[in-house]
Design a protein around this motif. Structure first.
Motif, PDB file in Angstrom:
ATOM      1  N   SER A  82       1.093  -1.231   0.032  1.00 45.33           N
ATOM      2  CA  SER A  82      -0.279   0.187   0.077  1.00 45.33           C
ATOM      3  C   SER A  82       0.780   1.103   0.010  1.00 45.33           C
ATOM      4  N   GLY A  83       0.448   2.397  -0.196  1.00 47.19           N
ATOM      5  CA  GLY A  83       1.019   3.740  -0.096  1.00 47.19           C
ATOM      6  C   GLY A  83       1.542   3.770   1.293  1.00 47.19           C
ATOM      7  N   MET A  84       0.993   3.778   2.379  1.00 46.05           N
ATOM      8  CA  MET A  84       1.276   3.627   3.639  1.00 46.05           C
ATOM      9  C   MET A  84       2.558   2.637   4.060  1.00 46.05           C
ATOM     10  N   TYR A 108      -1.006  14.524   3.472  1.00 43.92           N
ATOM     11  CA  TYR A 108      -1.966  13.153   3.391  1.00 43.92           C
ATOM     12  C   TYR A 108      -2.276  12.649   4.981  1.00 43.92           C
ATOM     13  N   THR A 111      -0.276   9.635   6.151  1.00 43.24           N
ATOM     14  CA  THR A 111       1.169  10.313   6.379  1.00 43.24           C
ATOM     15  C   THR A 111       1.435  10.805   7.681  1.00 43.24           C
ATOM     16  N   GLU A 151       4.546  17.086  -0.745  1.00 40.99           N
ATOM     17  CA  GLU A 151       3.107  16.783  -1.627  1.00 40.99           C
ATOM     18  C   GLU A 151       3.020  17.851  -2.585  1.00 40.99           C
ATOM     19  N   ASP A 180       5.689  12.924  -2.495  1.00 46.10           N
ATOM     20  CA  ASP A 180       4.648  11.859  -2.841  1.00 46.10           C
ATOM     21  C   ASP A 180       3.932  12.531  -4.102  1.00 46.10           C
ATOM     22  N   THR A 182       1.544  10.973  -5.667  1.00 44.01           N
ATOM     23  CA  THR A 182       0.270  10.344  -6.050  1.00 44.01           C
ATOM     24  C   THR A 182      -0.668  11.096  -6.872  1.00 44.01           C
ATOM     25  N   PHE A 183      -0.737  12.728  -6.471  1.00 45.28           N
ATOM     26  CA  PHE A 183      -1.849  13.252  -7.348  1.00 45.28           C
ATOM     27  C   PHE A 183      -1.457  13.580  -8.722  1.00 45.28           C
ATOM     28  N   SER A 202       1.110   6.362  -4.017  1.00 44.59           N
ATOM     29  CA  SER A 202       0.021   5.256  -3.440  1.00 44.59           C
ATOM     30  C   SER A 202      -0.595   5.065  -4.856  1.00 44.59           C
ATOM     31  N   VAL A 214      -5.382  -1.937  -4.194  1.00 46.99           N
ATOM     32  CA  VAL A 214      -4.337  -0.958  -3.039  1.00 46.99           C
ATOM     33  C   VAL A 214      -2.778  -1.393  -3.258  1.00 46.99           C
ATOM     34  N   GLY A 215      -1.958  -0.367  -3.348  1.00 52.42           N
ATOM     35  CA  GLY A 215      -0.763  -0.493  -3.486  1.00 52.42           C
ATOM     36  C   GLY A 215       0.077   0.867  -3.464  1.00 52.42           C
ATOM     37  N   LEU A 334      -9.590   8.479  -4.755  1.00 54.72           N
ATOM     38  CA  LEU A 334      -9.545   9.193  -5.766  1.00 54.72           C
ATOM     39  C   LEU A 334      -8.765   8.431  -6.986  1.00 54.72           C
TER      40      LEU A 334
HETATM   41  C1  PLP Z   1      -3.999   7.348  -0.657  1.00 56.88           C
HETATM   42  C2  PLP Z   1      -2.746   8.249  -0.361  1.00 56.88           C
HETATM   43  C3  PLP Z   1      -1.639   7.537   0.371  1.00 56.88           C
HETATM   44  C4  PLP Z   1      -1.805   6.403   0.941  1.00 56.88           C
HETATM   45  O1  PLP Z   1      -1.896   5.417   0.225  1.00 56.88           O
HETATM   46  P1  PLP Z   1      -2.622   3.983   0.542  1.00 56.88           P
HETATM   47  O2  PLP Z   1      -2.461   3.217  -0.766  1.00 56.88           O
HETATM   48  O3  PLP Z   1      -4.259   4.249   0.772  1.00 56.88           O
HETATM   49  O4  PLP Z   1      -2.087   3.234   1.368  1.00 56.88           O
HETATM   50  C5  PLP Z   1      -0.495   8.557   0.549  1.00 56.88           C
HETATM   51  N1  PLP Z   1      -0.359   9.570  -0.266  1.00 56.88           N
HETATM   52  C6  PLP Z   1      -1.667  10.258  -0.831  1.00 56.88           C
HETATM   53  C7  PLP Z   1      -1.327  11.327  -1.540  1.00 56.88           C
HETATM   54  C8  PLP Z   1      -2.666   9.431  -1.178  1.00 56.88           C
HETATM   55  O5  PLP Z   1      -3.813   9.959  -1.534  1.00 56.88           O
END
Ligand code: PLP
Length: 385
Positions: A82-84, A108, A111, A151, A180, A182-183, A202, A214-215, A334
């Protein structure tokens, strides 16, 4: 790194990097190597790079890692459950008791919780700062600072941090900058090329892209850091299963197309919200009035699918809108193909009390999907009344 296809375009790498036809069967798509263990040539006969046990390495996961490294223009990617799990492994690899890190006031929530509630038990300290203000970040640095955790864009206020400037602040004091991403995803932004040392994902969100897995992943050019992360991941075991790795890789193949469409639809929705009498404020880094627009335009290819906006009539009116949309599904998370709406104050950000960020109560967050944008605009206009 083998076959990262670094000379090819993004869309080509998304489909081919790490994804040559299966050498044994010719399968065009990387198989789901659903196995925990591997036959060995003889006792002690395994060579470096051979597969032995799937906590340590698995070929489907390797394909995902090679592809994602290629998309971020990086030497190494390690995939996590997962991201975490990725964040946890990274923090435990880089930080020791007594160390300090700086993180954003709108990091996040998960985090922030990991750093504030878990890492603190092991003597790691942190300072929260507004990362859009480089001077504030510099002021938060201590002699023990080892990391700046950033982020951009942020969640849910879509704040923008100047990644190149923060990399400079970190490197001046011998610290690392983690972004991070992710966005933005690697399609819209490549933090390593802007000077960041580590990228975190994430993959649950846009990279997977279909709200079905989930990853997480950590990306870096540093060989030694990669080896230390590999050691922690193997020792602690937070790996994704082969099917999850395969789903994520399947998502990545269409990332470029999806991000273009997410951005197109978000622009349509933003224009519609701006002219709506019930909307008092729209948060989107693509708007020239956004305080981070200039930096965003410099470091991002486009501005993505995340939008937040405030309702003129306050919290209850915002909650009513979230209850009335039909295509925008009321849900957390999202980055999937379907559009989602949520109320950060009561949903995603309800558990971040203790962080210094005040999420406005009248705020709604949209993850704009890849449906027909005109339908999305109509759905929101109906719900706004
Ligand atoms: C969802 C998210 C995470 C955590 O990721 P998971 O896959 O839910 O563990 C971390 N950072 C951002 C910006 C996220 O949107």
């Amino acid at each position: 790194m083998v076959d990262d296809h670094s000379e090819l375009g993004f869309e080509t790498r998304a489909i081919h990097a790490g994804q040559a036809p299966d050498p044994r069967t010719g399968a065009v798509i990387v198989p789901i190597y659903q196995t925990s263990t591997y036959a060995q040539d003889g006792v002690g006969g395994t060579r470096e790079g051979d597969y032995e046990y799937s906590r340590t390495a698995n070929p489907t996961r390797t394909a995902l890692e090679t592809a994602l490294a290629s998309l971020e223009g990086a030497r190494h990617t390690l995939a996590f459950a997962s991201g975490m799990a990725a964040s946890d492994a990274l923090l435990r690899t880089v930080l020791r008791p007594g160390d300090h890190l700086v993180l954003g006031n709108d990091a996040y929530g998960g985090t922030f919780r990991l750093i504030d509630k878990v890492m603190s038990l092991w003597g790691v300290e942190h300072t929260v700062a507004d990362l859009s203000k480089v001077d504030d970040v510099r002021a938060a640095i201590r002699p023990e600072t080892k990391l700046i955790w950033c982020e951009s864009p942020t969640n849910p206020l879509l704040g923008i941090a100047d990644i190149a400037a923060l990399a400079g602040v970190a490197h001046d004091v011998g610290a690392r900058l983690v972004v991070d991403n992710t966005f933005a995803t690697p399609y819209l932004q490549n933090p390593l090329s802007l000077g960041a040392d580590v990228v975190l994902h994430s993959t649950t969100k846009y990279l997977g892209g279909h709200s079905d897995v989930v990853g997480g992943a950590v990306v870096t050019n540093e060989d030694e850091l990669r080896d230390e992360l590999f050691y922690i991941r193997n020792a602690a075991g937070a790996v994704p299963g082969p099917f999850d790795a395969w789903l994520t890789l399947r998502g990545i193949k269409t990332l470029a197309l999806r991000m273009e469409r997410h951005s197109d639809n978000a622009e349509l929705v933003v224009q519609s919200l701006l002219s709506h009498p019930k909307v008092s404020k729209v948060y989107y880094p693509g708007l020239s009035t956004h305080p981070g627009h200039e930096v965003a335009a410099k470091q991002m290819r486009r501005f993505g699918g995340m939008i937040s906006f405030s309702h003129v009539d306050g919290e209850q009116a915002a909650l009513d809108v979230a209850a009335r949309t039909k295509l925008f599904i009321l849900a957390e998370s999202l980055g999937g193909i379907e559009s989602l709406i949520e109320h950060p104050g009561r949903m995603t950000h309800a558990s971040t009390a203790g962080s210094t960020l005040q999420v406005p109560a009248d705020l709604l967050r949209l993850s704009v999907g890849i449906e027909d944008g005109r339908d999305l605009v109509a759905d929101l206009r109906n719900a706004l009344g």
